[in-house]
Design a protein around this motif. Structure first.
Motif, PDB file in Angstrom:
ATOM      1  N   UNK A 407       0.808  -1.227   0.000  1.00 22.32           N
ATOM      2  CA  UNK A 407       0.000   0.000   0.000  1.00 22.32           C
ATOM      3  C   UNK A 407       0.837   1.271   0.000  1.00 22.32           C
ATOM      4  N   UNK A 408       1.916   1.291   0.786  1.00 23.95           N
ATOM      5  CA  UNK A 408       2.755   2.487   0.838  1.00 23.95           C
ATOM      6  C   UNK A 408       3.418   2.743  -0.510  1.00 23.95           C
ATOM      7  N   UNK A 409       3.975   1.688  -1.095  1.00 24.96           N
ATOM      8  CA  UNK A 409       4.667   1.846  -2.372  1.00 24.96           C
ATOM      9  C   UNK A 409       3.702   2.279  -3.469  1.00 24.96           C
ATOM     10  N   UNK A 410       2.494   1.716  -3.459  1.00 24.86           N
ATOM     11  CA  UNK A 410       1.524   2.062  -4.501  1.00 24.86           C
ATOM     12  C   UNK A 410       1.118   3.526  -4.392  1.00 24.86           C
ATOM     13  N   UNK A 411       0.821   3.996  -3.172  1.00 32.34           N
ATOM     14  CA  UNK A 411       0.435   5.394  -2.994  1.00 32.34           C
ATOM     15  C   UNK A 411       1.590   6.335  -3.330  1.00 32.34           C
ATOM     16  N   UNK A 412       2.802   5.928  -3.000  1.00 30.83           N
ATOM     17  CA  UNK A 412       3.961   6.762  -3.339  1.00 30.83           C
ATOM     18  C   UNK A 412       4.115   6.882  -4.855  1.00 30.83           C
ATOM     19  N   UNK A 413       3.865   5.790  -5.561  1.00 24.03           N
ATOM     20  CA  UNK A 413       3.950   5.837  -7.028  1.00 24.03           C
ATOM     21  C   UNK A 413       2.844   6.716  -7.604  1.00 24.03           C
ATOM     22  N   UNK A 414       1.648   6.621  -7.041  1.00 24.21           N
ATOM     23  CA  UNK A 414       0.552   7.463  -7.513  1.00 24.21           C
ATOM     24  C   UNK A 414       0.866   8.940  -7.287  1.00 24.21           C
ATOM     25  N   UNK A 421      -2.851  17.468  -3.675  1.00 19.50           N
ATOM     26  CA  UNK A 421      -4.161  17.459  -3.021  1.00 19.50           C
ATOM     27  C   UNK A 421      -5.054  16.310  -3.493  1.00 19.50           C
ATOM     28  N   UNK A 422      -4.680  15.640  -4.614  1.00 13.14           N
ATOM     29  CA  UNK A 422      -5.490  14.537  -5.132  1.00 13.14           C
ATOM     30  C   UNK A 422      -5.030  13.173  -4.628  1.00 13.14           C
ATOM     31  N   UNK A 423      -3.854  13.094  -4.035  1.00 15.28           N
ATOM     32  CA  UNK A 423      -3.324  11.798  -3.598  1.00 15.28           C
ATOM     33  C   UNK A 423      -4.156  11.271  -2.432  1.00 15.28           C
ATOM     34  N   UNK A 424      -4.718  10.070  -2.541  1.00 15.57           N
ATOM     35  CA  UNK A 424      -5.526   9.531  -1.440  1.00 15.57           C
ATOM     36  C   UNK A 424      -4.717   9.384  -0.155  1.00 15.57           C
ATOM     37  N   UNK A 425      -5.360   9.722   0.947  1.00 11.07           N
ATOM     38  CA  UNK A 425      -4.730   9.489   2.244  1.00 11.07           C
ATOM     39  C   UNK A 425      -4.930   8.038   2.674  1.00 11.07           C
ATOM     40  N   UNK A 455      -8.350  -2.712   7.877  1.00 10.71           N
ATOM     41  CA  UNK A 455      -7.787  -3.031   6.557  1.00 10.71           C
ATOM     42  C   UNK A 455      -7.380  -1.773   5.795  1.00 10.71           C
ATOM     43  N   UNK A 456      -7.620  -0.619   6.403  1.00 13.38           N
ATOM     44  CA  UNK A 456      -7.379   0.661   5.734  1.00 13.38           C
ATOM     45  C   UNK A 456      -5.993   1.200   6.070  1.00 13.38           C
ATOM     46  N   UNK A 457      -5.194   1.424   5.033  1.00 16.81           N
ATOM     47  CA  UNK A 457      -3.863   2.002   5.199  1.00 16.81           C
ATOM     48  C   UNK A 457      -3.976   3.520   5.230  1.00 16.81           C
ATOM     49  N   UNK A 461       0.047   8.440   8.575  1.00 14.85           N
ATOM     50  CA  UNK A 461       0.744   7.870   9.734  1.00 14.85           C
ATOM     51  C   UNK A 461       1.588   6.655   9.353  1.00 14.85           C
ATOM     52  N   UNK A 462       1.449   6.187   8.094  1.00 11.60           N
ATOM     53  CA  UNK A 462       2.284   5.095   7.616  1.00 11.60           C
ATOM     54  C   UNK A 462       1.964   3.745   8.200  1.00 11.60           C
ATOM     55  N   UNK A 463       0.699   3.483   8.503  1.00  9.72           N
ATOM     56  CA  UNK A 463       0.303   2.181   9.035  1.00  9.72           C
ATOM     57  C   UNK A 463      -1.195   1.990   8.849  1.00  9.72           C
ATOM     58  N   UNK A 464      -1.645   0.757   9.118  1.00  9.13           N
ATOM     59  CA  UNK A 464      -3.067   0.470   9.029  1.00  9.13           C
ATOM     60  C   UNK A 464      -3.788   1.069  10.231  1.00  9.13           C
ATOM     61  N   UNK A 465      -5.026   1.492  10.023  1.00  9.82           N
ATOM     62  CA  UNK A 465      -5.809   2.055  11.121  1.00  9.82           C
ATOM     63  C   UNK A 465      -6.017   1.001  12.205  1.00  9.82           C
ATOM     64  N   UNK A 466      -5.893   1.415  13.448  1.00 11.12           N
ATOM     65  CA  UNK A 466      -6.102   0.492  14.550  1.00 11.12           C
ATOM     66  C   UNK A 466      -4.885  -0.327  14.905  1.00 11.12           C
ATOM     67  N   UNK A 467      -3.772  -0.126  14.164  1.00  5.74           N
ATOM     68  CA  UNK A 467      -2.553  -0.874  14.466  1.00  5.74           C
ATOM     69  C   UNK A 467      -1.940  -0.373  15.767  1.00  5.74           C
TER      70      UNK A 467
END
Length: 471
Positions: A407-414, A421-425, A455-457, A461-467
């Motif tokens: 997930x981190x790598x994919x969002x960084x590539x996007x 402002x369009x990059x998903x959080x 399941x949401x990255x 914060x660089x991690x899954x919610x609730x981690x």
């Protein structure tokens, strides 16, 4: 409520000669939703197949105006509470062909199709025959008596009726299917030597996701209508050796905008829905119905140059009809822009538009950029609450088969291809997107209901919610 598309089409056209109004029902409806549609339509008769009789029987006591339930293929007597049941043998006994009927005219109501009701209860759209007649110039002008159209949409859906109509009006043939099946598509095309079809983006993506085959570019299929165009359109055209047309259509307005007729290469401008058809007028307006400048976004409003070219209203809802038709133009609820050459571009549904950090964002545009990533099969973007007001962006992604992206790598590539402002959080991988049965439209209301989960990255914060990182 007939599953066989040939029976459904015959029922619809037969009722037209009687000036009766057909209300097709989604085959997935049952219980409260089924009761609502039948009662809201003030239906006098329900025509269904034996396989759906238990579903109808379960709500029969709550049907207010139904005089009888007609089951043409009934084999066994069944007792239905409160409503008479008529089998096909009894229904057609002593019936003789009518000889003194006249065909319906443009102003006659052809059908009443219920919309999805994403912002409230579903509404019955009163569609005149004139709307179907005008489809030919924007979607069917390329067809002739030699063409065989493949119709993968159910007859309770406007798309199913539209394809059947343009095939019939062109003098050609049509192959009808109860619903789209990826594994049966090419087999059907080959068996019936089909030359034209229409596909929703999800259908096109499913076909592309299948393993390549040496026969992919050797079928009889030559032309495909696709709404909207998928990001991998060149791959689709090359692999299957087809020409592609696109358009903009909706239940209430038919198909007023399109790229027909087909040429050897429809257009390289695949983000455009096409231009306004000869029988229609279109404007892009602001919140007060004033025209906006070319290139600026606003609501698309429409009207027909011919009588009875758009819907006649929402059944039993004069206030809603008046609001949709305010100032003499039908308001689509869709955000568009237009260039100086008259090409129209879909921006977003008004209810799906996002605002983040002072910027207006199209979920459609974000999805288009996400879908260009090599690991992504499909995506859906929604706005979720932000602690700073306005919206944060969450993207749901269906990965390509056999791919498990980071997930981190994919969002960084996007982020390398998007404005900041369009990059998903937020990002969540999902096996499949929830879709409506008829239109395969993504049900974003369901995605919004439980968007916050483990399941949401969270890119911030660089991690899954609730981690729990305290250990």
């Amino acid at each position: 409520m007939l599953p066989d598309p040939i029976d459904s089409l015959a029922c619809w056209l037969g009722l037209a000669w009687l000036r009766a109004v057909e209300t097709p029902i989604n085959l997935q409806f049952h219980g409260r939703m089924l009761t609502y549609v039948i009662n809201d339509a003030a239906a006098s008769f329900v025509v269904t197949a034996e396989r759906f009789l238990p579903v109808i029987a379960a709500v029969a006591a709550d049907l207010k105006e139904v005089c009888a339930i007609v089951v043409p293929d009934l084999t066994e007597p069944v007792r239905v509470p409160s409503v008479p049941l008529v089998g096909g043998v009894d229904f057609f006994r002593d019936v003789e062909p009518a000889s003194d009927l006249t065909p319906p005219l443009r102003h006659d109501i052809s059908t009443m199709i219920y919309t999805s009701g994403t912002t409230g209860p579903s509404k019955g759209v009163l569609i005149p025959w004139g709307l179907w007649a005008d489809l030919q110039e924007t979607t069917g002008s390329h067809l002739n008596e030699q063409d065989i159209t493949y119709d993968p949409f159910p007859m309770f859906h406007g798309g199913g009726k539209s394809l059947a109509q343009i095939a019939i009006r062109s003098g050609g043939s049509v192959v009808l299917r109860e619903h789209f099946r990826t594994d049966a598509f090419w087999e059907d095309i080959k068996r019936w030597e089909c030359t034209f079809t229409a596909l929703l983006p999800a259908m096109a993506e499913w076909l592309l996701a299948r393993p390549p085959h040496s026969e992919d570019d050797k079928s009889s299929l030559r032309r495909v209508g696709m709404v909207p165009i998928i990001p991998k359109i060149e791959e689709f055209k090359t692999r299957f050796r087809v020409q592609v047309q696109t358009n903009f259509g909706m239940t209430e307005a038919g198909v007023p905008i399109g790229t027909a007729p087909f040429t050897s290469d429809v257009t390289g401008n695949y983000r455009s829905c096409g231009r306004i058809g000869p029988s229609y007028e279109a404007r892009i307006v602001d919140a007060y119905d004033y025209d906006v400048a070319d290139g600026d976004a606003g609501e698309l409003v429409l009207r027909s140059k011919l009588p009875w070219g758009l819907m006649c209203g929402y059944f039993g809802r004069p206030e809603v009809t008046a609001k949709a038709w305010r100032n003499g133009w039908f308001h689509t609820g869709d955000v568009f822009c237009r260039d100086a050459d008259g090409n129209f571009y879909f921006v977003d549904r008004m209810k799906d538009a996002l605002r983040r950090r002072g910027e207006n964002i199209s979920s459609f545009e974000v999805e288009a950029l996400v879908n260009e990533h090599s690991d992504v099969l499909q995506s859906a973007v929604i706005g979720v609450p932000s602690e700073f007001g306005e919206d944060e962006i969450k993207v749901y992604i269906v990965p390509r088969p056999g791919v498990l992206p980071n997930p981190k790598a994919l969002l960084d590539e996007l982020a390398e291809h998007m404005p900041r402002f369009m990059v998903p959080r937020y990002l969540e991988f999902i096996e499949q997107l929830p879709r409506t049965e008829a239109t395969l439209r993504v049900q974003k209301t369901k995605l919004r209901e439980e968007w916050r989960n483990v399941r949401t990255w969270d890119r911030q914060i660089g991690q899954f919610l609730g981690t729990d990182t305290s250990a």
